[in-house]
Design an enzyme around this catalytic site. Structure first.
Site, PDB file in Angstrom:
ATOM      1  N   ASP A  28      -6.422  -7.983  -3.076  1.00 50.91           N
ATOM      2  CA  ASP A  28      -7.385  -7.929  -4.113  1.00 50.91           C
ATOM      3  C   ASP A  28      -7.017  -6.411  -4.957  1.00 50.91           C
ATOM      4  OD1 ASP A  28      -8.592 -10.220  -3.577  1.00 50.91           O
ATOM      5  OD2 ASP A  28     -10.566  -9.069  -4.007  1.00 50.91           O
ATOM      6  N   TYR A  86      -9.396 -13.400  11.744  1.00 47.68           N
ATOM      7  CA  TYR A  86      -9.973 -14.626  10.891  1.00 47.68           C
ATOM      8  C   TYR A  86     -10.047 -15.693  11.932  1.00 47.68           C
ATOM      9  CZ  TYR A  86      -9.801 -13.219   5.853  1.00 47.68           C
ATOM     10  OH  TYR A  86     -10.202 -12.615   4.697  1.00 47.68           O
ATOM     11  N   ASP A 114      -5.759  -9.680   3.133  1.00 50.25           N
ATOM     12  CA  ASP A 114      -6.967 -10.005   2.048  1.00 50.25           C
ATOM     13  C   ASP A 114      -7.452  -8.964   1.409  1.00 50.25           C
ATOM     14  OD1 ASP A 114      -9.210 -11.533   1.012  1.00 50.25           O
ATOM     15  OD2 ASP A 114     -10.600 -10.441   2.471  1.00 50.25           O
ATOM     16  N   ASP A 152      -4.402   2.305   5.874  1.00 49.79           N
ATOM     17  CA  ASP A 152      -5.331   3.065   4.953  1.00 49.79           C
ATOM     18  C   ASP A 152      -4.405   3.815   4.081  1.00 49.79           C
ATOM     19  OD1 ASP A 152      -4.341   4.317   7.134  1.00 49.79           O
ATOM     20  OD2 ASP A 152      -5.798   5.651   7.703  1.00 49.79           O
TER      21      ASP A 152
HETATM   22  C1  IPM Z   1      -8.878 -15.065  -0.271  1.00 52.36           C
HETATM   23  C2  IPM Z   1     -10.321 -15.395  -0.113  1.00 52.36           C
HETATM   24  C3  IPM Z   1     -10.625 -16.103   1.169  1.00 52.36           C
HETATM   25  C4  IPM Z   1     -10.138 -15.208   2.267  1.00 52.36           C
HETATM   26  C5  IPM Z   1     -12.153 -16.250   1.380  1.00 52.36           C
HETATM   27  C6  IPM Z   1     -12.739 -17.144   0.305  1.00 52.36           C
HETATM   28  C7  IPM Z   1     -12.230 -16.997   2.953  1.00 52.36           C
HETATM   29  O1  IPM Z   1     -10.929 -13.750  -0.267  1.00 52.36           O
HETATM   30  O2  IPM Z   1      -8.131 -16.197  -0.433  1.00 52.36           O
HETATM   31  O3  IPM Z   1      -8.454 -13.946  -0.316  1.00 52.36           O
HETATM   32  O4  IPM Z   1     -10.922 -14.264   2.886  1.00 52.36           O
HETATM   33  O5  IPM Z   1      -8.995 -15.207   2.695  1.00 52.36           O
HETATM   34 MG    MG Z   2      -9.758 -12.326  -0.576  1.00 51.13          MG
END
Ligand code: IPM
Ligand code: MG
Length: 366
Positions: free
Chosen positions: A252, A137, A248, A224
């Site tokens: 999710d 990042y 990240d 993975d």
């Molecule tokens: C998160 C989001 C961010 C990230 C984006 C909006 C830059 O997806 O906080 O997980 O990738 O970190």
């Molecule tokens: Mg994210």
């Protein structure tokens, strides 16, 4: 003592959900000084930059930052440095928020909202700790150029750099082991050591730090496999610690196990536990302005803020109990609604949390 909170609602549903969190904070009988500033696309519109100097300064001066969400497809064509996402990346970088806590908790009332079978997620309580200021990042160099080697010399190419220094890995490993001590004392470090030099190093350094935590169990897992295990048997995990990009993605997936990303708060902390608190979900521009977004993740983020940065664990517990109460009353925003429950909008959900807090206060005070 007055606690200074920077309120950064952002874009999309950000303003709607933030209004509810502020409402909840205001019924706690605590003294807050809240100041609001634009961030993300809203700040680009108002001031020409997603993270204006005045917003950054406000965040720096505050005891804690409560953040809504940023982003909208309409800014996709802007040059990268002006896109809304740069606001959150800039805040993380400039405030040194390297430790990101992303709990994935499945509320018993919402077990059926998960896309997984209820028995796989009932009682789920995992904590993903994501390193937030390093990795691909932020790694330099990055950019575009003409390839001089590789499969197509002479072609246009783009590149980013994945890198971690030893102290960066050490400090997030300490955070993970210490967090595990307050839970079930198990840490899974997620890497890609079979392919990437950076993550072989990550694995080695995490193992080294682990020597200082003999009471905590550590295992290592390739990313993975971790993704697969998360959807196969998520309850096997306690604390997962990983780098910025893997974190990240995995967070999710973990969030969705719980039925709704609209329920999950997060904290991003610096070395002194000053932090930025935000819902795990995004700005959801498709439902912005409709009054249907779930404010609970932001309300729970405010609770995390009270606990981690403002030293008000009792107030945090009151918010958490109130959220639990409204779920038990059967109130649901559209994202977590199911047959037999009562569908409510953003504001009604906030009002219900406020009512649950004020009734318990009355009971306590007699
Ligand atoms: C998160 C989001 C961010 C990230 C984006 C909006 C830059 O997806 O906080 O997980 O990738 O970190
Ligand atoms: Mg994210």
């Amino acid at each position: 003592m007055t606690m200074k909170i920077a309120i950064l609602p952002g874009d999309g549903i950000g303003t709607e959900i933030m209004a509810e969190a502020v409402k909840v904070l205001n019924v706690l009988d605590l003294k807050f000084e809240m100041e609001t500033a634009p961030v993300g696309g809203a700040a680009y519109e108002a001031k020409g930059h997603p993270l204006p100097e005045s917003t950054l300064q406000l965040a720096k001066d505050a005891d804690a930052v409560l953040f809504g969400a940023v982003g909208d497809w309409k800014y996709d064509k802007l040059e990268r440095s002006l896109r809304p996402e740069q606001a959150i990346l800039g805040l993380r970088k400039h405030l040194g928020l390297f430790a990101n806590f992303r709990p994935a908790i499945c509320y018993p009332q919402l077990t059926h909202a998960s896309s997984l079978k209820p028995e796989l997620v009932a009682g789920l309580d995992i904590l993903i700790i994501r390193e937030l200021t390093g990795d691909i990042y932020f790694g330099q160099p990055r950019g575009r150029r003409t390839a001089v080697d590789g499969h197509f010399p002479g072609a246009d190419e783009a590149f980013d750099t994945m890198r971690y220094s030893k102290p960066e890995i050490e400090r997030i490993a300490h955070v993970a082991f210490q967090a595990a001590r307050l839970r079930n004392k198990r840490v899974t470090s997620v890497d890609k050591a079979n392919v990437l030099e950076t993550f072989q190093f990550w694995k080695d350094v995490v193992s080294e730090v682990h020597q200082q935590y003999p009471d905590v169990e550590l295992d290592h897992m390739y990313v993975d496999n971790a993704a697969m295990q998360l959807v196969k048997a998520p309850k096997k995990f306690d604390v997962m610690v990983t780098g910025n990009m893997f974190g990240d993605i995995l967070s999710d997936a973990a969030a969705m196990l719980t039925g709704s990303i609209g329920m999950l708060p997060s904290a991003s902390l610096d070395k002194n536990n000053k932090g930025l608190y935000e819902p795990s979900h995004g700005s959801a521009p498709d439902i912005a302005g409709k009054g249907i977004a779930n404010p609970l993740a932001t309300i729970l983020s405010a609770a995390m803020m009270l606990k981690f940065s403002l030293n008000q664990p009792e107030a945090a517990a009151r918010i958490e109990a109130a959220v639990d109460a409204v779920l038990s009353q059967g109130l649901r925003t559209a994202d977590i609604w199911s047959e037999g429950t009562q569908k409510v909008g953003t504001r009604e959900m906030g009002d219900a949390v406020v009512a649950a807090i004020t009734t318990t206060t009355k009971t306590i005070k007699g």
